[in-house]
Design an enzyme around this catalytic site. Structure first.
Site, PDB file in Angstrom:
ATOM      1  N   ARG A   1     -23.181  -7.674  -9.043  1.00 28.68           N
ATOM      2  CA  ARG A   1     -23.127  -8.006  -7.627  1.00 28.68           C
ATOM      3  C   ARG A   1     -22.229  -9.221  -7.454  1.00 28.68           C
ATOM      4  O   ARG A   1     -22.162 -10.095  -8.326  1.00 28.68           O
ATOM      5  CB  ARG A   1     -24.523  -8.310  -7.060  1.00 28.68           C
ATOM      6  CG  ARG A   1     -25.404  -7.082  -6.879  1.00 28.68           C
ATOM      7  CD  ARG A   1     -24.879  -6.153  -5.797  1.00 28.68           C
ATOM      8  NE  ARG A   1     -25.775  -5.036  -5.509  1.00 28.68           N
ATOM      9  CZ  ARG A   1     -25.732  -3.870  -6.123  1.00 28.68           C
ATOM     10  NH1 ARG A   1     -24.851  -3.665  -7.087  1.00 28.68           N
ATOM     11  NH2 ARG A   1     -26.568  -2.903  -5.771  1.00 28.68           N
TER      12      ARG A   1
ATOM     13  N   GLU B   1     -17.802  -7.904   0.984  1.00 21.13           N
ATOM     14  CA  GLU B   1     -17.049  -6.694   0.624  1.00 21.13           C
ATOM     15  C   GLU B   1     -16.654  -5.964   1.898  1.00 21.13           C
ATOM     16  O   GLU B   1     -17.533  -5.558   2.658  1.00 21.13           O
ATOM     17  CB  GLU B   1     -17.894  -5.779  -0.279  1.00 21.13           C
ATOM     18  CG  GLU B   1     -18.178  -6.383  -1.639  1.00 21.13           C
ATOM     19  CD  GLU B   1     -19.090  -5.518  -2.503  1.00 21.13           C
ATOM     20  OE1 GLU B   1     -19.645  -4.508  -1.981  1.00 21.13           O
ATOM     21  OE2 GLU B   1     -19.269  -5.836  -3.691  1.00 21.13           O
TER      22      GLU B   1
ATOM     23  N   HIS C   1     -16.037  -1.817  -5.025  1.00 24.42           N
ATOM     24  CA  HIS C   1     -17.424  -1.440  -5.325  1.00 24.42           C
ATOM     25  C   HIS C   1     -17.557   0.085  -5.447  1.00 24.42           C
ATOM     26  O   HIS C   1     -18.294   0.726  -4.698  1.00 24.42           O
ATOM     27  CB  HIS C   1     -18.383  -1.974  -4.267  1.00 24.42           C
ATOM     28  CG  HIS C   1     -19.782  -2.142  -4.781  1.00 24.42           C
ATOM     29  ND1 HIS C   1     -20.678  -3.019  -4.235  1.00 24.42           N
ATOM     30  CD2 HIS C   1     -20.449  -1.527  -5.806  1.00 24.42           C
ATOM     31  CE1 HIS C   1     -21.835  -2.960  -4.884  1.00 24.42           C
ATOM     32  NE2 HIS C   1     -21.725  -2.049  -5.840  1.00 24.42           N
TER      33      HIS C   1
END
Length: 338
Positions: free
Chosen positions: A255, A284, A303
């Site tokens: 993360r 993000e 991601h």
């Protein structure tokens, strides 16, 4: 797919053999109809947008919420409109975006989808490490640059085979990364809250480092595969980066908040470490003017650790299994408790 016309029908006209579930967008899931059909086979799927058009009508029907990309947000205002809600089924293993204790206090079951994401996430970890070490992105840009008409000196990379890999977080994903790294004849170090069994260590040839600082000092590649908790937030900051070799690369597939991005920026600019490869950041995506985006010694992907069709399908199937079990009062396979 639910259409506006369908959703305007009186509830009694819709078959009552399936429970109702709320989803962020009924037409989402990467546009894979097959994945939506997995949900619709067992639930009446209602989009969040359509629900908000008439929450008084649909609220009492909803027994489950399917969370995808952390949406819809589990805020009190929404939960108050769902008096029959029994389960919040999260797509993915990480639940740091959920207040599990609060949801449990409201009598809700929270579930996740561990295990199924391990292979795909380990694959992206290896891809990032290799791409950074061998400067694949730079090579691609050179190969397709219309201004380059003759062979030029290609930038030198770093040898992965035989190097030392330090894995911080030796859960299922960390174990899968270690298995893949063994094929590169890497020396594998790991740091974890609890030491793995001798059998697990021998399976991948990994050596335990009780002190994370020792791992940081010795590793050519540092791989972050921890869950985001209070303890792991900011786990890698100025002090930790300063312990790493100036030839080392940091890879983060956990993360974004695990790494202090200001400290990472300084370390990359100053040469404290050689490079970084990230599948996660905060936020993000990063703002388009963020200084990390302009550095030549960093690779960032958006991601995509679980983004394979096979993995997403397994995640959706597990979400449905978890939600059905909770709605029907059966033991829940992947319940998360505070």
């Amino acid at each position: 797919m639910w259409t506006s016309a369908t959703l305007q029908k009186p509830l009694q006209m819709i078959a009552e053999d399936k429970p109702w579930a709320l989803f962020s967008t009924a037409g989402d899931l990467g546009l894979f109809k097959e994945l939506r059909d997995v949900m619709k086979k067992h639930f009446h799927i209602l989009s969040h947008e359509e629900f908000l058009r008439d929450p008084q009508m649909y609220g009492p029907k909803i027994q489950g919420v399917f969370l995808w990309d952390q949406l819809p947000a589990m805020e009190p205002a929404l939960l108050d409109m769902l008096p029959a809600l029994k389960v919040v089924a999260n797509g993915g293993a990480g639940v740091n975006h959920l207040d599990v204790a609060y949801l449990n206090k409201r009598g809700l079951t929270v579930t996740n989808t561990p295990g199924v994401v391990s292979n795909a996430t380990a694959d992206i970890a290896m891809a990032l490490m290799l791409a950074s070490a061998r400067r694949i992105v730079e090579g691609h840009k050179i190969a397709v640059d219309p201004k380059i008409a003759c062979k030029i000196q290609y930038p030198m990379g770093v040898e992965v085979t035989g190097s030392t890999l330090g894995i911080i977080g030796m859960g299922q994903i960390g174990q899968e990364i270690a298995k893949r790294s063994k094929g590169f004849n890497m020396e594998i170090l790991y740091h974890n809250r609890r030491r793995k069994s001798v059998e697990d260590e021998q399976e991948v040839g990994a050596t335990y480092c009780e002190n994370m600082d020792d791992l940081l000092r010795r590793s050519d590649f540092v791989m972050l595969a921890v869950n985001l908790t209070k303890e792991t937030t900011g786990l890698i900051s100025y002090r930790e980066l300063a312990l790493m070799k100036p030839t080392a690369t940091l890879v983060n597939i956990s993360r974004g908040h695990v790494v202090d991005q200001d400290a990472l920026l300084e370390a990359l600019q100053s040469g404290t470490i050689l490079a970084a490869a990230l599948d996660v950041t905060y936020p993000e995506p990063l703002p388009r003017d963020h200084p990390l985006l302009g550095l030549p010694n960093i690779i960032i992907t958006p991601h995509v650790g679980t983004n394979t069709y096979s993995t997403i399908k397994k995640m959706v199937e597990k979400m449905v299994d978890n939600a059905l079990a909770a709605v029907e009062g059966r033991p829940v396979p992947n319940e998360v408790k505070s």
